[in-house]
Structure formats: C-alpha cells, structure tokens
Scaffold this motif. Structure first.
Motif, PDB file in Angstrom:
ATOM      1  N   GLY A 177       0.820  -1.206   0.000  1.00 14.40           N
ATOM      2  CA  GLY A 177       0.000   0.000   0.000  1.00 14.40           C
ATOM      3  C   GLY A 177       0.855   1.258   0.000  1.00 14.40           C
ATOM      4  N   TYR A 178       1.880   1.268   0.836  1.00 15.52           N
ATOM      5  CA  TYR A 178       2.775   2.423   0.925  1.00 15.52           C
ATOM      6  C   TYR A 178       3.460   2.680  -0.416  1.00 15.52           C
ATOM      7  CZ  TYR A 178       6.576   5.440   2.522  1.00 15.52           C
ATOM      8  OH  TYR A 178       7.449   6.493   2.681  1.00 15.52           O
ATOM      9  N   SER A 179       3.974   1.620  -1.031  1.00 12.64           N
ATOM     10  CA  SER A 179       4.695   1.763  -2.305  1.00 12.64           C
ATOM     11  C   SER A 179       3.765   2.255  -3.406  1.00 12.64           C
ATOM     12  CB  SER A 179       5.333   0.431  -2.698  1.00 12.64           C
ATOM     13  OG  SER A 179       6.283   0.044  -1.728  1.00 12.64           O
ATOM     14  N   LEU A 180       2.540   1.761  -3.416  1.00 11.91           N
ATOM     15  CA  LEU A 180       1.571   2.215  -4.420  1.00 11.91           C
ATOM     16  C   LEU A 180       1.212   3.687  -4.210  1.00 11.91           C
ATOM     17  CD1 LEU A 180      -0.729  -0.941  -4.530  1.00 11.91           C
ATOM     18  CD2 LEU A 180       0.732  -0.106  -6.388  1.00 11.91           C
ATOM     19  N   ARG A 181       1.137   4.101  -2.963  1.00 11.68           N
ATOM     20  CA  ARG A 181       0.807   5.503  -2.664  1.00 11.68           C
ATOM     21  C   ARG A 181       1.946   6.438  -3.022  1.00 11.68           C
ATOM     22  NH1 ARG A 181       1.477   8.731   2.103  1.00 11.68           N
ATOM     23  NH2 ARG A 181       2.216   6.921   3.250  1.00 11.68           N
ATOM     24  N   LYS A 182       3.187   5.993  -2.848  1.00 11.68           N
ATOM     25  CA  LYS A 182       4.346   6.857  -3.044  1.00 11.68           C
ATOM     26  C   LYS A 182       4.882   6.866  -4.479  1.00 11.68           C
ATOM     27  CE  LYS A 182       6.155   8.690   0.085  1.00 11.68           C
ATOM     28  NZ  LYS A 182       5.986  10.029   0.645  1.00 11.68           N
ATOM     29  N   LYS A 183       4.565   5.843  -5.270  1.00  8.66           N
ATOM     30  CA  LYS A 183       5.115   5.788  -6.630  1.00  8.66           C
ATOM     31  C   LYS A 183       4.519   6.904  -7.474  1.00  8.66           C
ATOM     32  CE  LYS A 183       1.983   2.722  -9.135  1.00  8.66           C
ATOM     33  NZ  LYS A 183       2.065   3.150 -10.510  1.00  8.66           N
ATOM     34  N   GLN A 184       5.166   7.170  -8.603  1.00 10.05           N
ATOM     35  CA  GLN A 184       4.675   8.198  -9.520  1.00 10.05           C
ATOM     36  C   GLN A 184       4.244   7.572 -10.821  1.00 10.05           C
ATOM     37  OE1 GLN A 184       4.033  11.337  -8.749  1.00 10.05           O
ATOM     38  NE2 GLN A 184       4.677  10.801  -6.674  1.00 10.05           N
ATOM     39  N   PRO A 185       3.021   7.747 -11.261  1.00  7.97           N
ATOM     40  CA  PRO A 185       1.941   8.387 -10.512  1.00  7.97           C
ATOM     41  C   PRO A 185       1.431   7.452  -9.425  1.00  7.97           C
ATOM     42  CG  PRO A 185       1.080   7.541 -12.591  1.00  7.97           C
ATOM     43  CD  PRO A 185       2.569   7.288 -12.586  1.00  7.97           C
ATOM     44  N   PRO A 186       0.893   7.992  -8.352  1.00  7.27           N
ATOM     45  CA  PRO A 186       0.412   7.140  -7.262  1.00  7.27           C
ATOM     46  C   PRO A 186      -0.842   6.360  -7.651  1.00  7.27           C
ATOM     47  CG  PRO A 186      -0.056   9.447  -6.795  1.00  7.27           C
ATOM     48  CD  PRO A 186       0.736   9.417  -8.067  1.00  7.27           C
ATOM     49  N   ASP A 187      -1.008   5.214  -7.030  1.00  3.08           N
ATOM     50  CA  ASP A 187      -2.217   4.402  -7.197  1.00  3.08           C
ATOM     51  C   ASP A 187      -2.926   4.405  -5.846  1.00  3.08           C
ATOM     52  OD1 ASP A 187      -4.209   2.493  -7.472  1.00  3.08           O
ATOM     53  OD2 ASP A 187      -2.855   0.881  -8.119  1.00  3.08           O
TER      54      ASP A 187
END
Length: 150
Positions: free
Chosen positions: A68-78
């Motif tokens: 969840g954290y990685s998806l929120r922080k990636k660009q673009p976020p998911d």
C-alpha cells in the motif's frame, strides 16, 4: 530462613545458566521484507512493488502495508490500490501502526479529514505510551488543517 537462602541462591543461579544456554538468536526478517524495505528507503517504489508481488505474502499485515505504501508513493500514485492494501493490513492486524499512519495520510490526500482523524484515534489506542506513527499522523493532520484554513 538461613537454610532457605542458599537454596534460593542456587535456584537463581541455575535459572540464569539455563536461560543463557537456551538463548537462541533473534529471528530475522524474511528476505522479501528486508529487500522491499531497502527499495522503499531508496525511494525505488516500482522495484519494491515488484519484490512484494513476487513474495506474494498476502496473509502478512507488513506485506499489505508496504505494498500500500509503495503504491501511494510511486509516480503516478495508485491511491485506490494503496487503500485496498491498507485495508487488508488492518483486517489482518487492526492495530498495525504503520498501516494506521499511512492509511490516515492517504485519507488526507483524498480530503477525508474525518477518516484521517478516526485513524489517528485508533493509532492513539494502539500506541499506549505514544509512538512515532501517532506523532507523524498527528502532525500531518495539523498541517492539513492549517492549509485548509489559509
């Protein structure tokens, strides 16, 4: 009492010896967790996502939280995907401090102040004597409120 003292001393010394002999090294984190944390620390979120997906530890609250954290922080976020994994982490461990903090921050990204404050209240209960996760989310809520008032 004088006769009991040597026996007590003997028992205490034997307990100490048996504990020392039975001491095992602390269990280390699984490889997938160590690798994913390293990728996250270096802000390589796409790599962390791949590592976590390869591990597929869906029954782990830590796995769900980090995904969840990685998806929120990636660009673009998911953000939709991140929310799904935070919810899964909290279903496994309702007191998971990382998931409570990060899900609260996601709520703020979605302009859901009441949702973030509800997670902050849960985090307050999970952190009996205070913790970094509580302090971080409390500060994020404070900053969110001050931006909205400006």
């Amino acid at each position: 009492m004088n006769k009991l003292l040597p026996i007590i001393i003997l028992l205490l010394s034997m307990t100490g010896l048996s504990q020392a002999a039975d001491t095992e090294p602390a269990k280390s984190d699984p490889t997938w967790l160590t690798e994913a944390r390293a990728s996250i620390k270096s802000e390589n979120y796409d790599q962390a996502i791949k590592q976590l997906q390869a591990a597929n530890e869906t029954s782990s609250a830590d796995w769900n939280n980090l995904l969840g954290y990685s998806l929120r922080k990636k660009q673009p976020p998911d953000l939709v995907g991140a929310e799904k994994y935070y919810q899964a982490a909290l279903k496994i461990d309702p007191r998971h401090r990382g998931a409570l903090e990060y899900y609260g921050k996601l709520k703020l990204l979605n302009n859901d102040l009441p949702g973030a404050e509800a997670l902050l209240a849960r985090l307050d209960k999970a952190c009996t004597f205070g913790c970094e996760e509580y302090s971080d989310l409390k500060e994020a809520v404070r900053k969110y409120k001050s931006r909205k008032q400006s």
